[in-house]
Scaffold this active site. Structure first.
Site, mmCIF file in Angstrom:
data_model
loop_
_atom_site.group_PDB
_atom_site.id
_atom_site.type_symbol
_atom_site.label_atom_id
_atom_site.label_comp_id
_atom_site.label_asym_id
_atom_site.label_seq_id
_atom_site.Cartn_x
_atom_site.Cartn_y
_atom_site.Cartn_z
ATOM 1 N N ARG A 46 -35.151 -6.617 -12.968
ATOM 2 C CA ARG A 46 -36.359 -5.950 -12.447
ATOM 3 C C ARG A 46 -37.515 -6.960 -12.432
ATOM 4 N NH1 ARG A 46 -37.889 -0.894 -15.970
ATOM 5 N NH2 ARG A 46 -36.113 0.081 -14.969
ATOM 6 N N ARG A 62 -45.403 -2.578 -19.304
ATOM 7 C CA ARG A 62 -44.536 -2.801 -18.130
ATOM 8 C C ARG A 62 -45.363 -3.137 -16.891
ATOM 9 N NH1 ARG A 62 -39.571 -0.148 -18.753
ATOM 10 N NH2 ARG A 62 -38.970 -0.167 -20.943
ATOM 11 N N LYS A 117 -41.857 1.499 -24.951
ATOM 12 C CA LYS A 117 -42.418 1.045 -23.679
ATOM 13 C C LYS A 117 -43.848 1.565 -23.487
ATOM 14 C CE LYS A 117 -39.101 3.015 -21.201
ATOM 15 N NZ LYS A 117 -38.306 3.772 -20.201
ATOM 16 N N LYS A 121 -46.999 2.003 -20.325
ATOM 17 C CA LYS A 121 -47.214 1.929 -18.871
ATOM 18 C C LYS A 121 -48.671 2.170 -18.506
ATOM 19 C CE LYS A 121 -42.499 3.254 -17.939
ATOM 20 N NZ LYS A 121 -41.570 4.212 -17.311
ATOM 21 N N CYS A 180 -34.395 9.009 -8.527
ATOM 22 C CA CYS A 180 -34.165 7.829 -9.369
ATOM 23 C C CYS A 180 -32.804 7.224 -9.021
ATOM 24 C CB CYS A 180 -34.207 8.226 -10.838
ATOM 25 S SG CYS A 180 -32.757 9.169 -11.339
ATOM 26 N N CYS A 194 -26.859 3.479 -13.704
ATOM 27 C CA CYS A 194 -27.657 3.880 -14.863
ATOM 28 C C CYS A 194 -26.767 4.441 -15.973
ATOM 29 C CB CYS A 194 -28.700 4.919 -14.475
ATOM 30 S SG CYS A 194 -29.663 5.419 -15.910
ATOM 31 N N CYS A 234 -31.246 12.532 -15.074
ATOM 32 C CA CYS A 234 -31.274 12.959 -16.484
ATOM 33 C C CYS A 234 -32.717 13.261 -16.841
ATOM 34 C CB CYS A 234 -30.668 11.870 -17.384
ATOM 35 S SG CYS A 234 -31.822 10.559 -17.831
ATOM 36 N N CYS A 236 -37.319 9.309 -14.435
ATOM 37 C CA CYS A 236 -37.761 8.078 -13.759
ATOM 38 C C CYS A 236 -38.341 8.340 -12.374
ATOM 39 C CB CYS A 236 -36.608 7.092 -13.672
ATOM 40 S SG CYS A 236 -35.998 6.602 -15.294
HETATM 41 FE FE1 SRM Z 1 -36.900 4.653 -16.029
HETATM 42 C C1 SRM Z 1 -34.718 4.241 -18.572
HETATM 43 C C2 SRM Z 1 -34.749 3.259 -13.886
HETATM 44 C C3 SRM Z 1 -39.379 4.448 -13.746
HETATM 45 C C4 SRM Z 1 -38.712 6.921 -17.819
HETATM 46 N N1 SRM Z 1 -35.067 3.826 -16.232
HETATM 47 C C5 SRM Z 1 -34.349 3.706 -17.379
HETATM 48 C C6 SRM Z 1 -33.103 2.844 -17.157
HETATM 49 C C7 SRM Z 1 -33.460 1.432 -17.470
HETATM 50 C C8 SRM Z 1 -31.833 3.318 -17.894
HETATM 51 C C9 SRM Z 1 -31.544 2.739 -19.248
HETATM 52 O O1 SRM Z 1 -32.426 2.728 -20.134
HETATM 53 O O2 SRM Z 1 -30.402 2.325 -19.451
HETATM 54 C C10 SRM Z 1 -32.898 3.072 -15.631
HETATM 55 C C11 SRM Z 1 -32.141 1.979 -14.881
HETATM 56 C C12 SRM Z 1 -31.382 2.581 -13.728
HETATM 57 C C13 SRM Z 1 -30.769 1.587 -12.843
HETATM 58 O O3 SRM Z 1 -29.513 1.539 -12.769
HETATM 59 O O4 SRM Z 1 -31.475 0.848 -12.162
HETATM 60 C C14 SRM Z 1 -34.318 3.378 -15.201
HETATM 61 N N2 SRM Z 1 -37.054 3.860 -14.219
HETATM 62 C C15 SRM Z 1 -36.034 3.414 -13.448
HETATM 63 C C16 SRM Z 1 -36.476 3.150 -12.038
HETATM 64 C C17 SRM Z 1 -35.744 1.990 -11.368
HETATM 65 C C18 SRM Z 1 -36.319 4.451 -11.243
HETATM 66 C C19 SRM Z 1 -36.353 4.359 -9.751
HETATM 67 O O5 SRM Z 1 -35.466 4.980 -9.175
HETATM 68 O O6 SRM Z 1 -37.231 3.734 -9.179
HETATM 69 C C20 SRM Z 1 -37.972 2.932 -12.270
HETATM 70 C C21 SRM Z 1 -38.329 1.503 -12.599
HETATM 71 C C22 SRM Z 1 -39.799 1.337 -12.797
HETATM 72 C C23 SRM Z 1 -40.255 -0.087 -12.937
HETATM 73 O O7 SRM Z 1 -40.258 -0.801 -11.931
HETATM 74 O O8 SRM Z 1 -40.673 -0.474 -14.035
HETATM 75 C C24 SRM Z 1 -38.187 3.792 -13.506
HETATM 76 N N3 SRM Z 1 -38.754 5.465 -15.860
HETATM 77 C C25 SRM Z 1 -39.573 5.342 -14.774
HETATM 78 C C26 SRM Z 1 -40.632 6.310 -14.844
HETATM 79 C C27 SRM Z 1 -41.703 6.537 -13.784
HETATM 80 C C28 SRM Z 1 -42.922 5.695 -14.020
HETATM 81 O O9 SRM Z 1 -42.946 4.816 -14.878
HETATM 82 O O10 SRM Z 1 -43.904 5.933 -13.311
HETATM 83 C C29 SRM Z 1 -40.431 7.031 -16.012
HETATM 84 C C30 SRM Z 1 -41.266 8.239 -16.481
HETATM 85 C C31 SRM Z 1 -42.567 7.840 -17.056
HETATM 86 C C32 SRM Z 1 -42.425 7.556 -18.510
HETATM 87 O O11 SRM Z 1 -42.118 6.419 -18.857
HETATM 88 O O12 SRM Z 1 -42.597 8.477 -19.326
HETATM 89 C C33 SRM Z 1 -39.255 6.482 -16.642
HETATM 90 N N4 SRM Z 1 -36.762 5.399 -17.898
HETATM 91 C C34 SRM Z 1 -37.584 6.367 -18.427
HETATM 92 C C35 SRM Z 1 -37.093 6.725 -19.724
HETATM 93 C C36 SRM Z 1 -37.730 7.772 -20.681
HETATM 94 C C37 SRM Z 1 -38.772 7.122 -21.516
HETATM 95 C C38 SRM Z 1 -39.400 8.037 -22.533
HETATM 96 O O13 SRM Z 1 -40.159 7.539 -23.353
HETATM 97 O O14 SRM Z 1 -39.191 9.206 -22.553
HETATM 98 C C39 SRM Z 1 -35.926 5.964 -19.946
HETATM 99 C C40 SRM Z 1 -35.021 5.988 -21.182
HETATM 100 C C41 SRM Z 1 -35.551 5.226 -22.335
HETATM 101 O O15 SRM Z 1 -36.562 4.525 -22.263
HETATM 102 O O16 SRM Z 1 -34.930 5.334 -23.391
HETATM 103 C C42 SRM Z 1 -35.749 5.151 -18.771
HETATM 104 FE FE1 SF4 Z 2 -31.232 6.876 -15.203
HETATM 105 FE FE2 SF4 Z 2 -32.194 9.161 -16.088
HETATM 106 FE FE3 SF4 Z 2 -33.863 7.258 -15.241
HETATM 107 FE FE4 SF4 Z 2 -32.406 8.537 -13.505
HETATM 108 S S1 SF4 Z 2 -33.964 9.488 -14.816
HETATM 109 S S2 SF4 Z 2 -32.636 6.307 -13.604
HETATM 110 S S3 SF4 Z 2 -30.532 8.935 -14.596
HETATM 111 S S4 SF4 Z 2 -32.558 7.130 -17.014
#
Ligand code: SRM
Ligand code: SF4
Length: 561
Positions: free
Chosen positions: A71, A140, A204, A206, A425, A431, A470, A474
């Site tokens: 990323r 991030r 993390k 943001k 997502c 993922c 899930c 995201c």
């Molecule tokens: Fe996310 C984890 C993809 C934006 C909340 N996110 C992941 C992981 C890395 C899975 C993992 O931990 O093994 C995913 C990788 C999937 C893949 O195969 O590429 C993933 N997140 C993404 C992306 C690529 C979604 C997309 O379809 O665009 C976004 C990348 C953003 C970036 O460029 O940095 C992405 N993730 C978000 C957002 C939206 C935002 O930031 O505006 C959220 C919700 C906001 C937040 O953070 O609360 C988000 N991702 C999570 C979480 C839950 C975090 C939490 O504290 O609750 C996880 C899981 C974790 O961190 O344990 C996670």
């Molecule tokens: Fe993966 Fe869940 Fe984030 Fe979708 S919402 S990319 S399934 S961690």
């Protein structure tokens, strides 16, 4: 992995070096050592495996089909045409499934195998783009309202966000040593981490900058938000919001999505001090014992927003002024051409879930490559996985339009508002946390919901649709007027009732249902909406007004008219 283990790995990592070099050199496996799987996130990469092949490989007694997601750190999602061409070449040479724009304005490359990871990192850095701190328990990629050149204020906000991103980078040289072969300088004090310390953040973090009237960054979903306040077209400062976050765990009431609280107003020169104080306060008081409760939103709920704000003011040496009035009209993106303050034009294109590749819907990767070859402005990724071709001189619009048409990129002109506003997502197959499909399911689901809309005469209704595989959220699904949150293969929680401005969370309507049940649940609600909606009333607002769902707490209305 327990919070204790992650904290130990961070502390003992020799500032994020760990044994990454040895892990990368190990020819026996396509994976990294377990501790290095944690550390590589801070370098902007995740170890993954192809989940479509998991069972087959298990039965054949093969190790999972490991590969890496990389990323970028691209604050505000701005890149030049030359960088675009460079990243396109990297995607084509080293990765699978093209380029992927994320919901935070970054690029992701999927499917890079371990043996090619270093070469890929070097190629990305050769484009003057890095991946440092794109993942991990650090700040991030900083999200910024797209189309920043629409006014002078937009440009000022973007510059401030980029400066903040630099300011909050970790100082470790590990990244440059491991990927770019920098020599280690013994005893250098330059690696001190005054912001992060030895253990980095509990979780993390943001940051997003929004520019009303468009809330494209979903600023209230960010740990720290800056809402630009413009006076006579000039940037007066920002309202500061803290404590947004989407992630939750199914069935665990200790975890929940939360919208940020607006705590006051700062002038532009106070941004860095206040942001640093928010980060360091969370560093010192965030929950390091329970990882699922470690985000800033829980620190605020445990200790109080008032207490936290006072601590931030003390550390920053800044007294926040009362928050100023702001007005968001909508979240999501605007599409099509818009003219900037300097007479240049910006074209926002719709990209399905941000995935850019050549396929049945058009030669999108090829088309954007052709555009990058002739484009004289820059590209801006949006926080909704779309793309702005920015700073186009008026006389070159026709050239860009022709390339857009020729490569199937003109969908934004005819797509329904539902399709334009949908986000999914990544989910399967890469993922590791996905419970259900999202990106791969979005086209089918949109077709089916569109058929319902059409039957009720609602095809022009601008309904926000979001799918996450899930509950981590995201695609920021808890801000969707209709949202699906994955529960199991083919099964989702149906969430309804967010507003269209990113200021009200939705609520659970039906749990663990499949596609026929989802469509059956939506059908009568859409029929009622078609028959009883008030002029300009959004679907989410209608569902709340008619008592179909009870809203969760949103942003105080006196600030957001
Ligand atoms: Fe996310 C984890 C993809 C934006 C909340 N996110 C992941 C992981 C890395 C899975 C993992 O931990 O093994 C995913 C990788 C999937 C893949 O195969 O590429 C993933 N997140 C993404 C992306 C690529 C979604 C997309 O379809 O665009 C976004 C990348 C953003 C970036 O460029 O940095 C992405 N993730 C978000 C957002 C939206 C935002 O930031 O505006 C959220 C919700 C906001 C937040 O953070 O609360 C988000 N991702 C999570 C979480 C839950 C975090 C939490 O504290 O609750 C996880 C899981 C974790 O961190 O344990 C996670
Ligand atoms: Fe993966 Fe869940 Fe984030 Fe979708 S919402 S990319 S399934 S961690």
């Amino acid at each position: 992995m327990s919070a204790h283990s992650v904290e130990e790995i961070k502390q003992g990592s020799d500032r994020l070096r760990g044994t990454l070099r040895q892990s990368l050199a190990d020819p026996v496996t396509g994976a990294l050592a377990e501790t290095d799987q944690v550390l590589i996130k801070y370098h902007g990469s995740y170890q993954q495996d192809d989940r479509d092949l998991r069972e087959e490989r298990r039965q054949s007694r093969l190790e999972p089909d490991y590969s890496f997601m990389i990323r970028t750190r691209t604050p505000g999602g701005v890149i030049t045409p030359a960088q675009w061409l460079g990243l396109d070449a990297i995607a084509t040479t080293y990765a699978e499934r093209g380029l992927r724009i994320t919901t935070r304005q970054a690029f992701q490359f999927h499917g890079v195998i371990k043996g090619r990871l270093k070469a890929t990192m070097q190629a990305i850095n050769a484009q003057m783009i890095d991946t440092l701190a794109a993942c991990g328990d650090v700040n991030r990629n900083v999200a910024v309202a797209a189309n920043p050149l629409q006014s002078r204020a937009h440009a000022a906000v973007y510059a401030q966000a980029a400066a903040l991103s630099e300011h909050l980078l970790p100082n470790t040289r590990a990244y440059y040593e491991i990927w770019l072969d920098e020599e280690r300088v013994a005893g250098s004090g330059s690696e001190d981490e005054p912001v992060y310390g030895q253990a980095y953040l509990p979780r993390k973090f943001k940051i997003g900058f929004a520019i009303p009237p468009v809330n494209d960054v979903d600023v209230f979903a960010q740990d720290l938000g800056f809402i630009a306040i413009l006076e006579d077209g000039e940037l007066a400062g920002y309202n500061v919001s803290i404590g947004g976050g989407m992630g939750a765990t199914h069935g665990d009431p200790e975890t929940y999505p939360r919208l940020a609280d607006v705590i006051g107003f700062v002038t532009p020169d106070q941004v860095i001090a206040v942001a640093t104080a928010v980060v360091t306060t969370q560093r010192d008081y965030g929950n390091r014992a329970v990882r699922k409760r470690a985000r800033l939103k829980y620190t605020l709920d445990d200790r109080g927003v008032h207490w936290f704000t006072q601590e931030v003011e003390r550390r920053a040496g800044v007294s926040l002024s009362p928050a100023r009035h702001f007005d968001f009209e909508h979240s999501g993106d605007r599409f099509g051409w818009v003219e900037g303050h300097d007479g240049h034009w910006h074209l926002t294109l719709r990209l399905l879930s941000g995935r850019i590749q050549d396929g049945p819907d058009g030669a999108h990767l090829t088309g954007l490559r052709e555009i990058a070859r002739v484009h004289t402005g820059d590209f801006r990724m949006t926080p909704n996985q779309n793309l702005v071709i920015a700073r186009v001189p008026a006389e070159r619009r026709a050239l860009i339009d022709a390339l857009v048409e020729a490569h199937g990129l003109a969908g934004f002109r005819t797509a329904s508002p539902l399709r334009l506003k949908s986000i999914a997502c990544v989910a399967l197959p890469t993922c590791g946390l996905a419970m259900a499909e999202a990106e791969r399911y979005l086209p089918t689901l949109t077709d089916k919901i569109e058929a319902l809309l059409s039957a009720h005469g609602l095809l022009d209704a601008p309904i926000l649709l979001r799918i996450s595989g899930c509950p981590n959220g995201c695609s920021r699904p808890y801000l969707g007027e209709i949202a699906l949150v994955g529960k199991a293969p083919g099964r989702y929680n149906l969430m309804l009732g967010a507003d269209h401005r990113g200021q009200r969370l939705n609520a659970l309507y039906r749990e663990n249902i499949d596609e026929p049940q989802i469509l059956a649940a939506l059908d009568p609600l859409l029929a009622d909406y078609a028959a009883q909606r008030r002029p300009a009333e959004g679907f989410g607002d209608f569902l709340v007004r008619t008592g179909v769902v009870t809203p969760r707490i949103g942003i105080p209305l006196e600030l957001a008219s």
